[in-house]
Design a protein around this motif. Structure first.
Motif, mmCIF file in Angstrom:
data_model
loop_
_atom_site.group_PDB
_atom_site.id
_atom_site.type_symbol
_atom_site.label_atom_id
_atom_site.label_comp_id
_atom_site.label_asym_id
_atom_site.label_seq_id
_atom_site.Cartn_x
_atom_site.Cartn_y
_atom_site.Cartn_z
ATOM 1 N N SER A 45 3.145 -1.825 -9.293
ATOM 2 C CA SER A 45 2.069 -1.905 -8.514
ATOM 3 C C SER A 45 1.324 -3.173 -8.396
ATOM 4 N N ARG A 46 0.930 -3.853 -9.409
ATOM 5 C CA ARG A 46 0.066 -5.011 -9.436
ATOM 6 C C ARG A 46 0.994 -6.206 -8.996
ATOM 7 N N THR A 47 2.212 -6.198 -8.909
ATOM 8 C CA THR A 47 3.089 -7.205 -8.684
ATOM 9 C C THR A 47 3.164 -7.062 -7.173
ATOM 10 N N LEU A 48 3.390 -6.014 -6.664
ATOM 11 C CA LEU A 48 3.411 -5.889 -5.072
ATOM 12 C C LEU A 48 2.082 -6.297 -4.494
ATOM 13 N N HIS A 49 1.160 -5.985 -5.048
ATOM 14 C CA HIS A 49 -0.250 -6.215 -4.344
ATOM 15 C C HIS A 49 -0.352 -7.741 -4.614
ATOM 16 N N GLY A 50 0.198 -8.101 -5.919
ATOM 17 C CA GLY A 50 -0.219 -9.762 -5.980
ATOM 18 C C GLY A 50 0.604 -10.696 -5.101
ATOM 19 N N ILE A 51 1.681 -9.991 -4.651
ATOM 20 C CA ILE A 51 2.738 -10.955 -3.571
ATOM 21 C C ILE A 51 1.841 -10.936 -2.246
ATOM 22 N N GLN A 52 0.967 -9.857 -2.129
ATOM 23 C CA GLN A 52 0.252 -9.778 -0.791
ATOM 24 C C GLN A 52 -0.700 -11.076 -0.899
ATOM 25 N N VAL A 53 -1.582 -11.144 -1.899
ATOM 26 C CA VAL A 53 -2.538 -12.071 -2.259
ATOM 27 C C VAL A 53 -1.743 -13.502 -2.135
ATOM 28 N N SER A 54 -0.777 -13.599 -2.983
ATOM 29 C CA SER A 54 -0.271 -14.959 -3.043
ATOM 30 C C SER A 54 0.339 -15.487 -1.660
ATOM 31 N N LEU A 55 0.933 -14.390 -0.818
ATOM 32 C CA LEU A 55 1.376 -14.830 0.297
ATOM 33 C C LEU A 55 0.355 -15.139 1.327
ATOM 34 N N ARG A 56 -0.893 -14.400 1.266
ATOM 35 C CA ARG A 56 -1.815 -14.804 2.094
ATOM 36 C C ARG A 56 -2.377 -16.160 1.813
ATOM 37 N N ILE A 57 -2.707 -16.268 0.356
ATOM 38 C CA ILE A 57 -3.151 -17.765 0.165
ATOM 39 C C ILE A 57 -2.000 -18.815 0.437
ATOM 40 N N GLY A 58 -0.758 -18.784 0.362
ATOM 41 C CA GLY A 58 0.171 -19.541 0.664
ATOM 42 C C GLY A 58 0.308 -19.926 2.264
ATOM 43 N N LEU A 59 0.189 -18.889 3.149
ATOM 44 C CA LEU A 59 0.142 -18.903 4.553
ATOM 45 C C LEU A 59 -1.145 -19.542 4.970
ATOM 46 N N PHE B 259 0.869 -0.728 -22.677
ATOM 47 C CA PHE B 259 2.120 -1.393 -23.066
ATOM 48 C C PHE B 259 3.304 -0.641 -22.974
ATOM 49 N N ARG B 260 3.526 0.089 -21.856
ATOM 50 C CA ARG B 260 4.798 1.027 -21.796
ATOM 51 C C ARG B 260 5.950 0.009 -21.474
ATOM 52 N N PRO B 261 7.212 0.078 -22.158
ATOM 53 C CA PRO B 261 8.043 -0.781 -21.574
ATOM 54 C C PRO B 261 8.635 0.031 -20.193
ATOM 55 N N PRO B 262 9.477 -0.742 -19.588
ATOM 56 C CA PRO B 262 10.122 -0.276 -18.256
ATOM 57 C C PRO B 262 10.786 1.239 -18.574
ATOM 58 N N ASP B 263 10.434 2.141 -17.795
ATOM 59 C CA ASP B 263 11.139 3.569 -17.914
ATOM 60 C C ASP B 263 11.000 3.935 -16.672
ATOM 61 N N GLU B 264 11.287 5.236 -16.485
ATOM 62 C CA GLU B 264 11.604 5.921 -15.054
ATOM 63 C C GLU B 264 10.243 6.044 -14.443
ATOM 64 N N THR B 265 9.240 6.139 -15.082
ATOM 65 C CA THR B 265 8.085 6.337 -14.579
ATOM 66 C C THR B 265 7.494 4.955 -14.052
ATOM 67 N N PHE B 266 7.199 3.982 -14.845
ATOM 68 C CA PHE B 266 6.882 2.877 -14.937
ATOM 69 C C PHE B 266 8.203 1.714 -14.729
ATOM 70 N N TRP B 267 8.554 1.532 -13.737
ATOM 71 C CA TRP B 267 9.779 0.724 -13.621
ATOM 72 C C TRP B 267 9.904 -0.421 -14.048
ATOM 73 N N ASP C 120 0.768 -1.136 -0.151
ATOM 74 C CA ASP C 120 0.141 0.047 -0.084
ATOM 75 C C ASP C 120 0.906 1.228 -0.051
ATOM 76 N N TRP C 121 2.107 1.229 0.391
ATOM 77 C CA TRP C 121 2.778 2.258 0.795
ATOM 78 C C TRP C 121 4.006 2.481 -0.280
ATOM 79 N N LEU C 122 4.306 1.102 -0.991
ATOM 80 C CA LEU C 122 5.401 1.074 -1.726
ATOM 81 C C LEU C 122 5.049 1.403 -3.232
ATOM 82 N N ALA C 123 3.683 0.655 -3.413
ATOM 83 C CA ALA C 123 3.226 0.956 -4.832
ATOM 84 C C ALA C 123 2.972 2.293 -5.143
ATOM 85 N N PRO C 124 3.638 2.552 -6.347
ATOM 86 C CA PRO C 124 3.360 4.128 -6.937
ATOM 87 C C PRO C 124 2.191 4.380 -7.667
#
Lengths: 317, 294
Positions: free
Chosen positions: B84-98, B64-72, B48-52
């Motif tokens: 941002s999607r990946t960071l939130h996806g981690i949350q979901v995946s870890l919740r499911i794993g745990l 379809f923007r390739p990685p640049d300084e705005t969208f890393w 929630d804090w890290l996702a830009p």
């Protein structure tokens, strides 16, 4: 009246009888020794009394303890008796304590179970029990884990657990077998002292005749699942009547005896499935007659006052 | 009564043997595993804090923007920020794993403990487990997830059912060993009831293999969740999940490989980290290997 009276106890696994016709009494405060080789049924006797026979084992006969027939008692009642009136210590002090709990917690468990003590008073009582079994620095040891104690100390801790509720009968299944000789003597001294102090009866199971002569008042000698001879310890040691008892005593090495090969009993104890029809010792007995193979011999009184299961006891003794 | 050894001066309190925690930290593969997994997990927790950007907001001007300084890490076909999607996806995946690790530990542990302790229950319970084991776990989970309907909770339930037999087997094996120890007979001899013998005396001594096994189940569940999401039976879109983002990028793998790459790398890191931690735990909890670690 006796505290424990065992009559015609038989233990079988499936169709195989490993123990039969076992009868004996223990008076209050008495020390009874049960001796025999491995597989003679000593431990099965103890487990049958505790109601802890391994899976598949069943006991028949009568075991009366303080006016209760233990074999007819429901499991719940037995659980209340175990650790409270009836306690047992085992052969392997190294493995008989739970490695994940401190000694104090394990002593406290009995007190909380049977005495309903709270955590703090159980802990206090655990310390005084460790002092009772003569463990030095009991205040510190009480919070240690089993792996931090020596073998002798662990067996003392086991005894403390067994004695926590001041049982009327303590069953000790080879309590000193796994310990070295000096520690052994210490544990036996302790048992002797505690028994006098607490007035409890002890059923001591051992294959060590030295231990028996040391602290037992009466002895039951077992062979291949039956009683061979029973009587006062003095009488049995002074004048054994059953050929098996004689051979057993003759096999004890003596410091002042002749130097040479140790005397031994020829042959081996038969497996429970191949127990002979008649006297089970007959195949190894120097005095055996054809009549010995007819049926199991009854106990008869001998000149030394013991009872021996041998038809030739008058001539042999 | 005189205390026999009272005259002997008390030895100084022995230095405590290294505890389980410090032994674990000292283990190289556990340390690396913890580092990898911890890094990813912290990123997920702080999503929630890290996702830009908002992981759900579409923006057709930034498709379809390739990685640049705005969208890393670039954007997907709806212009959503992959990071941002990946960071939130981690949350979901870890919740499911745990969730799967805990639920299978609870249910599988219970089934295994009962089966190992009461011989009469052993046959029926373990035959049911065998029947479940007959299906490949992921296939079973797909079928269950499809039947239950797409939701995060259903994914946890489906994966738990699929992985319960492994946990039950491990627990049963441990209980079978421990229940033969003399201290278990000792517990009976002081009047403990069978349930108490099992819960207090057998289970604590049979837990170690289960703990190790559950780290692997955690990793398997993260992987399986990705598979389910990839196939469309995971948590429903637009919930960002690692597998879901990979699936989003599947059609554009030639033109926009960054979409699938980022969550793919994260899955690999999580699973690698968990497996390394599991290896470390196994070594630390196995007394036979204990000396070899130092």
């Amino acid at each position: 009246m006796s505290l424990l009276s065992v009559r015609d106890l038989a233990v079988s696994f499936g169709g195989t009888r490993v123990l039969e016709d076992m009868s004996f009494d223990i008076a209050e405060g008495e020390v009874l020794g049960v001796v025999g080789e491995s597989g003679s049924g000593k431990s099965m006797t103890a487990l049958a009394i505790m109601g802890l026979l391994p899976m598949g084992g069943s006991a028949a006969g009568r075991i009366r303890f303080e006016d209760r027939d233990l074999l007819a008692l429901p499991e719940r009642e037995m659980q209340r008796l175990r650790g409270e009136r009836l306690a047992m210590i085992f052969q392997e002090p190294m493995a008989s304590l739970n490695p994940v709990f401190t000694v104090g917690e394990q002593i406290a468990e009995v007190l909380r179970r049977h005495r309903g003590m709270d955590r703090r008073s159980a802990h206090r009582e655990a310390i005084s029990l460790l002092k009772l079994v003569e463990i030095a620095a009991a205040e510190r040891r009480v919070d240690e884990y089993p792996h931090q104690l020596s073998g002798g100390m662990r067996q003392r801790a086991m005894i403390a657990i067994a004695l926590a509720c001041r049982p009327k009968l303590l069953i000790a299944d080879e309590p000193t077998t796994a310990l070295d000789a000096t520690v052994q003597a210490g544990i036996l001294d302790l048992l002797r002292g505690l028994r006098r102090e607490l007035g409890m009866a002890v059923l001591l199971i051992t294959h060590d005749l030295g231990v028996v002569s040391d602290i037992c008042e009466r002895v039951v000698v077992m062979y291949a699942g039956r009683v061979a001879e029973t009587g006062a310890a003095d009488a049995i040691f002074a004048r054994p009547s059953h050929p098996y008892t004689q051979a057993l005593l003759a096999a004890i090495p003596r410091l002042d005896g002749p130097i040479g090969a140790l005397p031994a009993i020829g042959g081996v104890v038969p497996a429970p499935a191949d127990f002979p029809q008649g006297c089970r010792f007959a195949p190894r007995c120097p005095h055996a007659l054809p009549a010995c193979e007819v049926g199991p011999p009854a106990l008869r009184t001998t000149v030394s006052g013991t009872d021996a299961a041998c038809i030739r006891v008058q001539e042999v003794a | 009564m005189a205390v026999a050894e009272a005259a002997v001066p008390m030895p100084a309190k022995r230095a405590k043997p290294p505890g389980a925690i410090s032994r674990l930290i000292a283990h190289p593969s556990f340390r690396w595993g913890l580092l990898l997994f911890g890094l990813v997990a912290v990123c997920g927790l702080l999503a929630d804090w890290l996702a830009p950007f908002d992981p759900l907001r579409n923006n057709f001007r930034t498709r379809f923007r390739p990685p640049d300084e705005t969208f890393w890490f670039g954007t997907d076909r709806f212009g959503r920020d992959i990071l941002s999607r990946t960071l939130h996806g981690i949350q979901v995946s870890l919740r499911i794993g745990l969730g799967v690790a805990l639920l299978t530990a609870l249910i599988g542990g219970l089934i295994g403990a009962v089966a190992g302790f009461w011989q009469r229950a052993d046959g029926p319970l373990m035959r049911v487990m065998d029947a479940l084991m007959a299906f490949p776990a992921v296939l079973l989970a797909i079928a269950l997830a499809a039947a239950l309907g797409p939701s995060e909770l259903n994914v946890i339930v489906a994966l738990s059912i699929a992985y319960v037999p492994r946990t039950a087997r491990v627990m049963r094996a441990g209980v079978l060993v421990v229940r033969e120890f003399p201290f278990v007979e000792g517990a009976r001899a002081i009047g403990a009831s069978p349930a108490r013998v099992l819960l207090r005396h057998v289970l604590p001594n049979a837990m170690a293999p289960l703990v190790v096994q559950q780290t692997y189940v955690f990793a398997l569940a993260v992987l399986a969740e990705a598979v389910l999401s990839f196939l469309g039976v995971g948590p429903p879109p637009p919930t960002p999940t690692l597998g879901g983002i990979i699936a989003d990028g599947r059609d554009f793998i030639q033109e926009a490989p960054w979409i699938s790459l980022t969550p793919g790398v994260v899955i690999a890191l999580v699973v690698l980290g968990l497996n390394l931690m599991g290896d470390g735990l196994r070594d630390a909890l196995d007394p036979r290997l204990r000396t070899a670690i130092r």
